[in-house]
Design a protein around this motif. Structure first.
Motif, mmCIF file in Angstrom:
data_model
loop_
_atom_site.group_PDB
_atom_site.id
_atom_site.type_symbol
_atom_site.label_atom_id
_atom_site.label_comp_id
_atom_site.label_asym_id
_atom_site.label_seq_id
_atom_site.Cartn_x
_atom_site.Cartn_y
_atom_site.Cartn_z
ATOM 1 N N UNK A 192 0.844 -1.189 0.000
ATOM 2 C CA UNK A 192 0.000 0.000 0.000
ATOM 3 C C UNK A 192 0.885 1.246 0.000
ATOM 4 N N UNK A 193 0.357 2.333 -0.548
ATOM 5 C CA UNK A 193 1.075 3.611 -0.584
ATOM 6 C C UNK A 193 0.217 4.648 0.117
ATOM 7 N N UNK A 194 0.823 5.333 1.086
ATOM 8 C CA UNK A 194 0.077 6.328 1.870
ATOM 9 C C UNK A 194 0.834 7.647 1.843
ATOM 10 N N UNK A 195 0.100 8.759 1.744
ATOM 11 C CA UNK A 195 0.701 10.089 1.680
ATOM 12 C C UNK A 195 0.195 10.919 2.849
ATOM 13 N N UNK A 196 1.126 11.567 3.549
ATOM 14 C CA UNK A 196 0.791 12.526 4.599
ATOM 15 C C UNK A 196 1.478 13.833 4.229
ATOM 16 N N UNK A 197 0.714 14.922 4.204
ATOM 17 C CA UNK A 197 1.288 16.190 3.761
ATOM 18 C C UNK A 197 0.540 17.356 4.365
ATOM 19 N N UNK A 198 1.201 18.497 4.391
ATOM 20 C CA UNK A 198 0.577 19.750 4.837
ATOM 21 C C UNK A 198 1.265 20.896 4.121
ATOM 22 N N UNK A 199 0.532 21.924 3.745
ATOM 23 C CA UNK A 199 1.139 23.052 3.026
ATOM 24 C C UNK A 199 2.281 23.679 3.826
ATOM 25 N N UNK A 200 3.431 23.840 3.167
ATOM 26 C CA UNK A 200 4.587 24.459 3.796
ATOM 27 C C UNK A 200 5.359 23.554 4.724
ATOM 28 N N UNK A 201 4.884 22.333 4.965
ATOM 29 C CA UNK A 201 5.561 21.416 5.889
ATOM 30 C C UNK A 201 6.133 20.188 5.191
ATOM 31 N N UNK A 202 5.973 20.096 3.885
ATOM 32 C CA UNK A 202 6.520 18.970 3.157
ATOM 33 C C UNK A 202 5.568 17.797 3.061
ATOM 34 N N UNK A 203 6.080 16.718 2.476
ATOM 35 C CA UNK A 203 5.266 15.527 2.204
ATOM 36 C C UNK A 203 6.033 14.270 2.608
ATOM 37 N N UNK A 204 5.314 13.297 3.154
ATOM 38 C CA UNK A 204 5.896 11.995 3.484
ATOM 39 C C UNK A 204 5.098 10.918 2.766
ATOM 40 N N UNK A 205 5.770 10.158 1.909
ATOM 41 C CA UNK A 205 5.125 9.051 1.191
ATOM 42 C C UNK A 205 5.650 7.747 1.776
ATOM 43 N N UNK A 206 4.737 6.924 2.277
ATOM 44 C CA UNK A 206 5.114 5.668 2.930
ATOM 45 C C UNK A 206 4.638 4.491 2.107
ATOM 46 N N UNK A 207 5.553 3.557 1.841
ATOM 47 C CA UNK A 207 5.212 2.299 1.168
ATOM 48 C C UNK A 207 5.240 1.198 2.216
ATOM 49 N N UNK A 208 4.140 0.452 2.305
ATOM 50 C CA UNK A 208 4.053 -0.670 3.243
ATOM 51 C C UNK A 208 4.030 -1.966 2.447
ATOM 52 N N UNK A 209 4.965 -2.860 2.728
ATOM 53 C CA UNK A 209 5.013 -4.174 2.099
ATOM 54 C C UNK A 209 4.701 -5.237 3.141
ATOM 55 N N UNK A 210 3.888 -6.241 2.807
ATOM 56 C CA UNK A 210 3.465 -7.230 3.802
ATOM 57 C C UNK A 210 4.629 -8.086 4.300
#
Length: 461
Positions: free
Chosen positions: A426-444
């Motif tokens: 699964x691919x999950x994105x957490x982000x906020x304006x001006x604070x950057x972005x974190x993209x997480x890949x989860x493998x079973x």
């Protein structure tokens, strides 16, 4: 005197016998009249019930949003008009071990005593009823067990697999016993339900098809708009510079200008090739999973290779690109070529949206539950939480329009997400304006392991 009294007594007895016969005959006629009235009442009730069910069913079809709501509402109408104690809809759902299995989809009249979800009805009849004179054997035993009542009325439509069963506690009330004449009632009620259910399901399918067509139309419009914008700039550069470099051109170019324009044509051609590759990759996502060549590879090595490949882009944008050291023995079972494509897309996206002086970090670790977590974090412009779903749609960019600041097709994240899901992750994105972005890949956990490291050589630092 005695003879006269005997004659009077015999006369009285004859009159009494006459009146007794008349009374019995009147009683019999009254019973027949009552039975005829009861029969007429039942026949009229059947006709009214079926007619009302037809009216109510079409009204409910407009009010109920789903087939589940329709079934529950239909049962309420049936119970109210047939004067039964319990009722249920069932559907034939055979399994390899039980070909006669029925699943109760809706039930009413049970209160807190919930009905059994499944029932087995061997050689299910099209119509069946039980009375006080019925022999309790198959299928009466199985059918009475569904509603847990002795008197049931059953109809089954083999073509659709749907069945309706009504039940009563007793036969005491003349308006409630089940008889063969009720076949029209129960089969009519079932037919109305099947017809309206098919209408509701067709309506839902039509609505889904309409939404799908509208989404496809919007996707096509976005694709054409994006493609026309992304093709125009490099093609203009290629045509413009090549016209200036053609023999017989009115422009007098220096050697330095020749080299510079040739470089611009080369870069524009590579940009076009990248654009075509993105479109081809996205169009083939549905066929990716069966074609993956899965091998065990070191997570740290995989991330490092992608980071080195994009280090020039990071330097050009004045962005610090760092691969954080994780567990040295962490290995993941992936298609190396495809997973490198995932990491390249995520890292290049992070670098592109991070301003000069920012940083992009890449890391991998094993979670306590055994799964692997690969993280690409940047200190870039970020985006709002409500914009994240848009960023995962093809040919979609948060900075939209032809004047957007960041060029591209908007396929990087959708391709990465599709390839990760093809690997079972699964691919999950957490982000906020001006604070950057974190993209997480989860493998079973099934594609993650910690390999033993080779022993260090003597004298190694």
């Amino acid at each position: 005197m005695t003879e006269l009294r005997a004659l009077d007594l015999a006369k009285l007895e004859r009159e009494l016998a006459y009146y007794r016969r008349e009374c019995n005959d009147l009683g019999a006629r009254l019973l027949r009249l009552q039975e005829e009235q009861s029969q007429a009442f039942r026949e009229a009730r059947r006709s009214r019930t079926v007619a009302k069910l037809i009216r109510e069913a079409h009204r409910l079809s407009d009010l109920c949003a789903t087939p589940e709501e329709l079934g529950a509402s239909m049962l309420e109408v049936i119970v109210e008009n047939t004067l039964c104690d319990r009722a249920a809809f069932a559907r034939h759902e055979p399994s390899p071990t039980s070909p006669d299995l029925f699943r109760v989809t809706h039930a009413i009249g049970f209160g807190s005593d919930a009905p059994a979800e499944f029932a087995t009805v061997p050689a299910a009849p099209a119509f069946f009823l039980t009375t006080a004179r019925s022999v309790i054997e198959s299928p009466a035993y199985e059918l009475t067990g569904i509603l847990r009542m002795p008197y049931v009325l059953w109809a089954y439509d083999r073509a659709s697999g749907h069945a309706l069963i009504l039940g009563n506690h007793s036969e005491a009330n003349v308006s409630r016993p089940f008889e063969s004449g009720d076949q029209e009632l129960v089969e009519g009620a079932l037919s109305v339900y099947i017809d309206v259910l098919a209408r509701k399901q067709s309506e839902i399918e039509l609505r889904i098809a309409k939404a799908t067509a509208e989404e496809a139309s919007a996707l096509r419009a976005r694709f054409i708009a994006t493609l026309s914008h992304e093709l125009r700039t490099p093609l203009n550069a290629i045509i413009g510079f090549s016209d200036m470099m053609l023999p017989g051109s009115s422009y007098r170019l220096t050697a330095h200008q020749h080299a510079e324009y040739a470089q611009q044509i080369n870069e524009s051609g590579r940009l076009l090739l990248e654009l075509i590759n993105d479109i081809l990759d996205y169009s083939s996502l549905a066929k990716v999973a069966p074609q993956l060549s899965l091998v065990w590879c070191r997570a740290e090595t995989l991330l490092g290779a992608s980071a080195r490949e994009l280090s020039a882009l990071a330097m050009q944008n004045d962005v610090r690109l760092e691969v954080r050291r994780g567990e040295p023995g962490l290995e993941i079972k992936v298609d190396q070529l495809r997973f490198r494509q995932v990491m390249n897309n995520l890292i290049s996206n992070a670098v592109k949206f991070t301003g000069a002086g920012g940083s992009v970090t890449v890391s991998a670790r094993q979670r306590p539950d055994g799964a692997a977590e690969l993280l690409v974090r940047d200190t870039g412009v970020g985006m709002r939480a409500e914009d994240i779903p848009r960023a995962l749609e093809p040919f979609q960019q948060i900075d939209g329009g032809h004047s957007r600041s960041f060029p591209g097709t908007g396929l990087g994240l959708p391709i990465a997400k599709g390839l990760v899901e093809a690997h079972g992750g699964t691919l999950r994105i957490v982000s906020a304006p001006g604070e950057g972005t974190a993209v997480t890949i989860m493998l079973p956990e099934s594609v993650v392991r910690i390999a033993e490291l080779p022993p260090a050589e003597p004298g190694a630092a």
